[in-house]
Motif scaffolding. Structure first.
Motif, mmCIF file in Angstrom:
data_model
loop_
_atom_site.group_PDB
_atom_site.id
_atom_site.type_symbol
_atom_site.label_atom_id
_atom_site.label_comp_id
_atom_site.label_asym_id
_atom_site.label_seq_id
_atom_site.Cartn_x
_atom_site.Cartn_y
_atom_site.Cartn_z
ATOM 1 N N TRP A 189 3.218 5.640 -6.310
ATOM 2 C CA TRP A 189 3.259 6.067 -4.908
ATOM 3 C C TRP A 189 4.694 6.323 -4.458
ATOM 4 C CZ3 TRP A 189 -0.356 1.430 -3.551
ATOM 5 C CH2 TRP A 189 -1.687 1.787 -3.827
ATOM 6 N N ALA A 190 5.614 5.449 -4.845
ATOM 7 C CA ALA A 190 7.015 5.625 -4.466
ATOM 8 C C ALA A 190 7.571 6.928 -5.030
ATOM 9 C CB ALA A 190 7.850 4.438 -4.945
ATOM 10 N N ARG A 191 7.245 7.230 -6.284
ATOM 11 C CA ARG A 191 7.747 8.457 -6.880
ATOM 12 C C ARG A 191 7.132 9.693 -6.225
ATOM 13 N NH1 ARG A 191 11.282 8.864 -7.029
ATOM 14 N NH2 ARG A 191 11.655 10.402 -8.676
ATOM 15 N N GLU A 192 5.867 9.598 -5.799
ATOM 16 C CA GLU A 192 5.258 10.703 -5.063
ATOM 17 C C GLU A 192 6.017 10.982 -3.769
ATOM 18 O OE1 GLU A 192 1.161 9.875 -4.364
ATOM 19 O OE2 GLU A 192 0.594 9.960 -6.497
ATOM 20 N N LEU A 193 6.622 9.923 -3.210
ATOM 21 C CA LEU A 193 7.380 10.046 -1.968
ATOM 22 C C LEU A 193 8.872 10.257 -2.223
ATOM 23 C CD1 LEU A 193 5.595 7.119 -0.089
ATOM 24 C CD2 LEU A 193 5.385 9.559 0.443
ATOM 25 N N ASP A 194 9.244 10.476 -3.490
ATOM 26 C CA ASP A 194 10.644 10.670 -3.885
ATOM 27 C C ASP A 194 11.520 9.470 -3.546
ATOM 28 O OD1 ASP A 194 10.312 13.210 -5.033
ATOM 29 O OD2 ASP A 194 10.423 14.178 -3.070
ATOM 30 N N THR B 103 0.836 -1.199 0.000
ATOM 31 C CA THR B 103 0.000 0.000 0.000
ATOM 32 C C THR B 103 0.870 1.247 0.000
ATOM 33 O OG1 THR B 103 -0.036 0.064 2.421
ATOM 34 C CG2 THR B 103 -1.770 -1.222 1.310
ATOM 35 N N LYS B 104 0.243 2.380 -0.239
ATOM 36 C CA LYS B 104 0.969 3.643 -0.150
ATOM 37 C C LYS B 104 1.467 3.867 1.271
ATOM 38 C CE LYS B 104 0.728 8.526 -1.395
ATOM 39 N NZ LYS B 104 -0.100 9.607 -1.990
ATOM 40 N N GLU B 105 0.679 3.445 2.254
ATOM 41 C CA GLU B 105 1.094 3.576 3.651
ATOM 42 C C GLU B 105 2.349 2.737 3.921
ATOM 43 O OE1 GLU B 105 -0.653 2.863 8.193
ATOM 44 O OE2 GLU B 105 -1.677 2.003 6.455
ATOM 45 N N ALA B 106 2.380 1.506 3.387
ATOM 46 C CA ALA B 106 3.544 0.646 3.590
ATOM 47 C C ALA B 106 4.784 1.251 2.955
ATOM 48 C CB ALA B 106 3.273 -0.741 3.004
ATOM 49 N N ILE B 107 4.648 1.792 1.755
ATOM 50 C CA ILE B 107 5.782 2.425 1.085
ATOM 51 C C ILE B 107 6.240 3.647 1.868
ATOM 52 C CG2 ILE B 107 6.530 3.596 -1.031
ATOM 53 C CD1 ILE B 107 4.596 1.762 -2.557
ATOM 54 N N TRP C 161 -1.425 -3.315 -9.116
ATOM 55 C CA TRP C 161 -0.723 -3.046 -7.857
ATOM 56 C C TRP C 161 0.707 -2.588 -8.114
ATOM 57 C CZ3 TRP C 161 -2.798 -8.437 -6.304
ATOM 58 C CH2 TRP C 161 -4.105 -8.317 -5.836
ATOM 59 N N THR C 162 1.351 -3.175 -9.116
ATOM 60 C CA THR C 162 2.723 -2.797 -9.453
ATOM 61 C C THR C 162 2.791 -1.342 -9.901
ATOM 62 O OG1 THR C 162 3.295 -5.062 -10.096
ATOM 63 C CG2 THR C 162 4.672 -3.287 -10.969
ATOM 64 N N LEU C 163 1.934 -0.958 -10.838
ATOM 65 C CA LEU C 163 1.952 0.427 -11.336
ATOM 66 C C LEU C 163 1.599 1.406 -10.231
ATOM 67 C CD1 LEU C 163 0.396 0.104 -14.905
ATOM 68 C CD2 LEU C 163 2.800 0.148 -14.230
ATOM 69 N N ASN C 164 0.650 1.045 -9.371
ATOM 70 C CA ASN C 164 0.308 1.920 -8.247
ATOM 71 C C ASN C 164 1.509 2.120 -7.332
ATOM 72 O OD1 ASN C 164 -2.358 2.361 -8.987
ATOM 73 N ND2 ASN C 164 -3.165 0.670 -7.775
ATOM 74 N N ALA C 165 2.219 1.029 -7.042
ATOM 75 C CA ALA C 165 3.375 1.119 -6.150
ATOM 76 C C ALA C 165 4.446 2.028 -6.734
ATOM 77 C CB ALA C 165 3.939 -0.277 -5.892
#
Length: 371
Positions: free
Chosen positions: A151-156, A105-109, A144-148
């Protein structure tokens, strides 16, 4: 014993460039090419949190440049966030390869990023949901892969994509590249299948098909907004050396190697010559130490020996670093020090880790002269 020359900046006889730890074999996917034969539940024989922290401490003392947490799915371990934090606090650069499931999830990342994760690595084996999900054995994995990634890029958080090349996705290669060029990743790691675990030998691409993929990788490397590396395709280095020599003869400005990208995670490009047991170590969920996750020959266990001792002095690792042990055309090849062929694929297809690379078309000059 004849030892290979050390690459600049690291002596492979003293320490590896990369250590991969299989944190668990538990995973909610059912990938057709799974090396780990993953299962839903964790094993009680896994390294404990304390044992994992001791391993991380040794990695820090050995000054290993890259430490990868893989699985199974590392997110199946409740202590994974604390282990990432423990590593970051000791100056170990961590890359983590979670499975694309509802756990990612975005929270996990976000928690992984806060703990100090340096890079997120996810697998993408097709340009479409149909192809990728068929690889992974679970519908929805592609989304799920594309979402991850997003999300990771949003968090730099820098992102690496891992792709395994087999007969199942070879025709999708160009379409996948077009997708990757839109995803803002730092590295594309292209795995060439070694038939272990669930995978079948029939899915291994031919030697000629290897060369065709090498050609495409070489061409893409000159324009892609990310770095490219190969895994279990050591002879790509031979291909690159040949192409560069040809371009110099023709006075063509070479596109390789272009200046490497400088990702914010500080994880640099692996030195030339790295191979199974030669700058590379894989540790199983039970602490067994292997030259590669695809070469199932154990040299010891971190529960009873230090990783440094196993890597530096075990008979298996020292033999793999000695290129005079190579057989067939690999043994006489002028590129053996920068390539050496996949020891894992040689073992998987012949039963001998020192046999010649089964998927290489190149005929060494020494053989041409003798013929």
């Amino acid at each position: 014993m004849t030892t290979s020359p050390a690459p600049v900046g690291i002596n492979f006889n003293e320490r590896p460039f990369i250590v991969i730890w299989e944190t668990t074999q538990a995973c909610d996917l059912a990938c057709v090419h799974c090396r780990a034969c993953a299962q839903p539940m964790r094993s009680p024989a896994e390294l404990s949190t304390m044992e994992a922290e001791q391993l991380i401490d040794e990695i820090a003392r050995m000054r290993v440049p890259v430490f990868v947490l893989t699985g199974g799915d590392p997110l199946k371990r409740p202590d994974i966030y604390n282990l990432v934090r423990h590593a970051a606090q000791r100056g170990v650069r961590i890359s983590l390869t979670p499975s694309a499931t509802p756990l990612l999830t975005k929270e996990a990342i976000g928690k992984l990023t806060d703990a100090g994760l340096a890079r997120l690595a996810v697998s993408l084996d097709g340009s479409t949901a149909e192809l990728h999900d068929a690889f992974r054995g679970v519908r929805g994995s592609y989304a799920w892969t594309l979402n991850a990634i997003h999300w990771a890029r949003e968090l730099d958080l820098p992102v690496q994509i891992n792709t395994t090349i087999t007969r199942r996705n070879l025709a999708d290669f160009d379409a996948l590249v077009r997708l990757l060029e839109t995803l803002d990743i730092v590295l594309w790691s292209v795995f060439f299948l070694v038939p272990t675990g669930r995978e079948q030998t029939s899915d291994v691409v031919s030697a000629k098909e290897f060369e065709a993929v090498f050609q495409r990788l070489y061409e893409i490397s000159g324009r892609a907004p990310f770095d490219i590396k190969t895994t279990e395709a050591q002879h790509f280095r031979r291909y690159v050396a040949q192409r560069r020599a040809e371009e110099r003869r023709k006075n063509i400005q070479t596109a390789w190697p272009r200046p490497p990208h400088e990702p914010s995670d500080g994880i640099g490009r692996a030195p030339r010559g790295i191979n199974d047991g030669k700058g590379f170590v894989f540790i199983s969920h039970q602490g067994e130490v292997f030259p590669s996750g695809f070469l199932p020959l154990s040299a010891g266990n971190v529960r009873t020996q230090s990783l440094e001792e196993i890597y530096r002095h075990s008979n298996l690792f020292t033999a793999l670093r000695d290129t005079s042990n190579l057989k067939g055309k690999c043994g006489v090849c002028e590129f053996r020090e920068i390539c050496g062929g996949s020891r894992s694929r040689a073992y998987a297809l012949t039963g001998d880790p020192f046999a010649e690379e089964p998927c290489c078309v190149y005929e060494p000059k020494a053989l041409a002269v003798s013929a």
